[in-house]
Scaffold this motif. Sequence first.
Motif, short mmCIF file in Angstrom:
data_model
loop_
_atom_site.label_atom_id
_atom_site.label_comp_id
_atom_site.label_asym_id
_atom_site.label_seq_id
_atom_site.Cartn_x
_atom_site.Cartn_y
_atom_site.Cartn_z
N VAL A 99 -9.97 -11.69 17.87
CA VAL A 99 -11.03 -11.02 17.21
C VAL A 99 -10.95 -9.78 17.79
CG1 VAL A 99 -13.34 -11.23 16.17
CG2 VAL A 99 -12.07 -13.17 16.28
N VAL A 100 -10.93 -8.15 17.47
CA VAL A 100 -11.78 -7.43 17.77
C VAL A 100 -12.69 -7.31 16.97
CG1 VAL A 100 -11.31 -4.74 18.25
CG2 VAL A 100 -9.65 -6.02 18.77
N PHE A 101 -14.19 -6.83 17.80
CA PHE A 101 -15.28 -6.83 17.09
C PHE A 101 -16.07 -5.31 17.28
CE2 PHE A 101 -16.36 -11.23 18.05
CZ PHE A 101 -16.75 -11.81 16.99
N ARG A 104 -18.68 -3.33 20.24
CA ARG A 104 -18.37 -4.94 21.50
C ARG A 104 -17.20 -5.16 22.24
NH1 ARG A 104 -20.55 -9.47 18.37
NH2 ARG A 104 -21.16 -8.80 16.53
N GLN A 106 -15.08 -7.35 24.86
CA GLN A 106 -14.92 -8.81 24.74
C GLN A 106 -14.83 -8.50 26.82
OE1 GLN A 106 -11.41 -10.86 24.23
NE2 GLN A 106 -10.48 -9.02 23.09
N TRP A 108 -15.54 -7.35 30.94
CA TRP A 108 -15.75 -7.61 31.82
C TRP A 108 -15.81 -5.51 32.53
CZ3 TRP A 108 -13.32 -11.21 30.31
CH2 TRP A 108 -13.95 -12.54 30.18
N ARG A 153 -16.10 0.17 32.18
CA ARG A 153 -16.95 1.26 32.05
C ARG A 153 -16.24 3.00 32.67
NH1 ARG A 153 -17.65 -0.52 38.25
NH2 ARG A 153 -17.07 1.11 39.22
N GLU A 164 -9.25 -3.20 24.48
CA GLU A 164 -9.55 -4.61 24.34
C GLU A 164 -8.36 -4.63 23.16
OE1 GLU A 164 -12.84 -6.77 23.41
OE2 GLU A 164 -12.74 -4.19 24.99
N ILE B 20 -17.36 -8.07 42.17
CA ILE B 20 -18.73 -6.90 41.71
C ILE B 20 -19.83 -6.71 42.03
CG2 ILE B 20 -19.56 -6.78 38.98
CD1 ILE B 20 -17.98 -8.13 37.32
N THR B 95 -27.72 -9.51 21.16
CA THR B 95 -26.41 -7.85 21.18
C THR B 95 -25.68 -9.04 20.76
OG1 THR B 95 -25.75 -9.01 23.49
CG2 THR B 95 -27.20 -7.46 23.78
N ARG B 100 -19.15 -13.70 20.73
CA ARG B 100 -17.63 -13.14 21.21
C ARG B 100 -17.17 -15.11 22.51
NH1 ARG B 100 -13.09 -11.67 20.90
NH2 ARG B 100 -14.23 -9.72 20.94
N VAL B 103 -15.54 -17.83 19.66
CA VAL B 103 -13.75 -17.20 19.13
C VAL B 103 -12.93 -17.93 20.37
CG1 VAL B 103 -14.84 -16.13 17.10
CG2 VAL B 103 -14.09 -15.04 19.53
N ARG B 104 -13.59 -17.85 21.24
CA ARG B 104 -12.78 -18.85 22.92
C ARG B 104 -12.76 -19.73 22.49
NH1 ARG B 104 -14.78 -14.12 27.15
NH2 ARG B 104 -13.10 -11.78 26.52
#
Lengths: 329, 265
Positions: A99-101, A104, A106, A108, A153, A164, B20, B95, B100, B103-104
Amino acid sequence: MIEAVNLTKVYHIPDKDPGVRGAVKALFRPRHTSKTAVKDVSFAIEPGEIVGYIGVNGAGKSTTIKMLTGILVPTGGQVRVLGRDPHRERVANARDIGVVFGQRSQLWWDLALRESLTMVGRIYEVDDARFQRLISEFSETLELKELLPIPIRNMSLGQKMRAELAATLIHEPRIVYLDEPTIGLDLLVKERIRAFIKRINQEKGTTVVLTTHDLGDIEELCRRVLIIDNGVLIYDGSLETIKQRFGKYREITFETAADLNGLDVPTGADVLEKGGRTLSLRFDRTQTSASRVSASIMSQIEVIDLSLKEPDLSMVVKQIYQGGLKETA
Amino acid sequence: MALLNYPSLYWLFLKNRIKILMEYRMNFLIGATSTIMIQGAGLLTVWVIMSQIPDLNGWTLPQVLLIYGLITLSKSINHMFADNLWTLGRDYVRTGAFDRFMVRPVDPLFHLLADRFCHDGIGNFLVGGVLVAIAAARLGIVWTPGVIVYFAVMVLSGGVIFIALNLMTCVSAFWIMDSVPVTRVVFEMHEFAKYPLSIYPRAIGLLLTWAIPFGFASYFPATRLMGLETPLWQAYGAPLVAAVLLAVALAVWRFGLRHYGSTGT
């Protein structure tokens, strides 16, 4: 492959009067309004299809997709994806779908793409050999190599969408749901994304369900479209029919130097709107042309500015709705 | 995903999380400093009070420090591994990021917890450890293998009690989006458990034993470690209390998840 029968979703939205008093009242005596987001939607999608699922904002697209992906439980009706109930067999279903929203991510935000992809791969239990093979495949098809060391980012919108797509397809799902995959991208990037979608569909037989506002996406990719309006499926059929019916119209708007009155409308065009110094016409591309229409107007009055518009989705939906185009397969 | 693969997946999440954190070194340092200062202020308060009144309703400073240290350790386990529960409403449900997880092919709760290991908890863990060590030395507690095992089991059970309570309350995010106020009300009750429960009115003691059982994470095991007379159920009850609480919390979580599926956002 995907089967929806009388799929219905009703939301209960709490009613609140404005202000603090309203909030307090809602706390003690909650009232709800039922809103039917999707109503009696039925369709079947076959393996290897690319289907465009279109409709204006709030028409019920996302709600349908959420039911197909197992996020939401339908209020009524049934949905079967690869023979499974996607919510009750959520995990099994999740292995077979991607799924690609659109908006948003997915991935990091702070991790280099390579690391993000490794994590996604591990979540889907993709073994090392397969993972490496897919990465090198995507390096070619999505030009991913240059992106691998970059954190999300620092990516542009188009780069993000490529990343994505790679993340969504790293487990080679049999079905992908793409929610607005080209939104906000420039034309060149859009083209690349579309070519990629087409390629995975042809090479791997991946079934694609695409929601979009962009008629270009649809035209480029889909032979079949579903149109939803106000929660009701108003069209299920070939894109060809829609194009023949509506694709021939163009809208042209003139801004004139003097007030408009007593103007002859060129043949093959109708007036859409006429105000003080603006005139909007709709013309049939098969009968006349933009240059003929504008030449006719310009010969009658001085034109300061003009703009040409292709029919957009909301116009098509409106016309289908009004015209009652019946071709529900 | 097979249960066996979860630990290695967690490890991968953890490694990347640390990567991170290292990138934002300044944030890391500020976070660590603020943790130490907050802990320092709390301890200073205890020390000031205890230096004015040499004993608190019969309890000496080292005894209070042992209780304080135990709850700090349990809390730090929650802080390190389950801090993300606080942000379920704000960062995930509102949000749409929670979609997400749905669906995983992994457990959404695992995904939520693994998504953010909270390093600020490490500071608390160290402070708690030092407190317990100092208190134990002053109280003459001998660290025999039996005592070490007992101590470890109690701290872990205490951590589970914290996590279960936070989990239970954070589920409200599926209804009201911002679950923080609900979680906070219950969570802050642990402040009472930093001191001997016997100094409070009976109602508070009962509350912290039977309703929000932080007493099992601090006061009860502490009295046992001090060698005071402790009823068996108090001395050894923590693992059972933690297990029951966790089972209830997971049931509540599953109930919330079903609700999420039927409402959406």
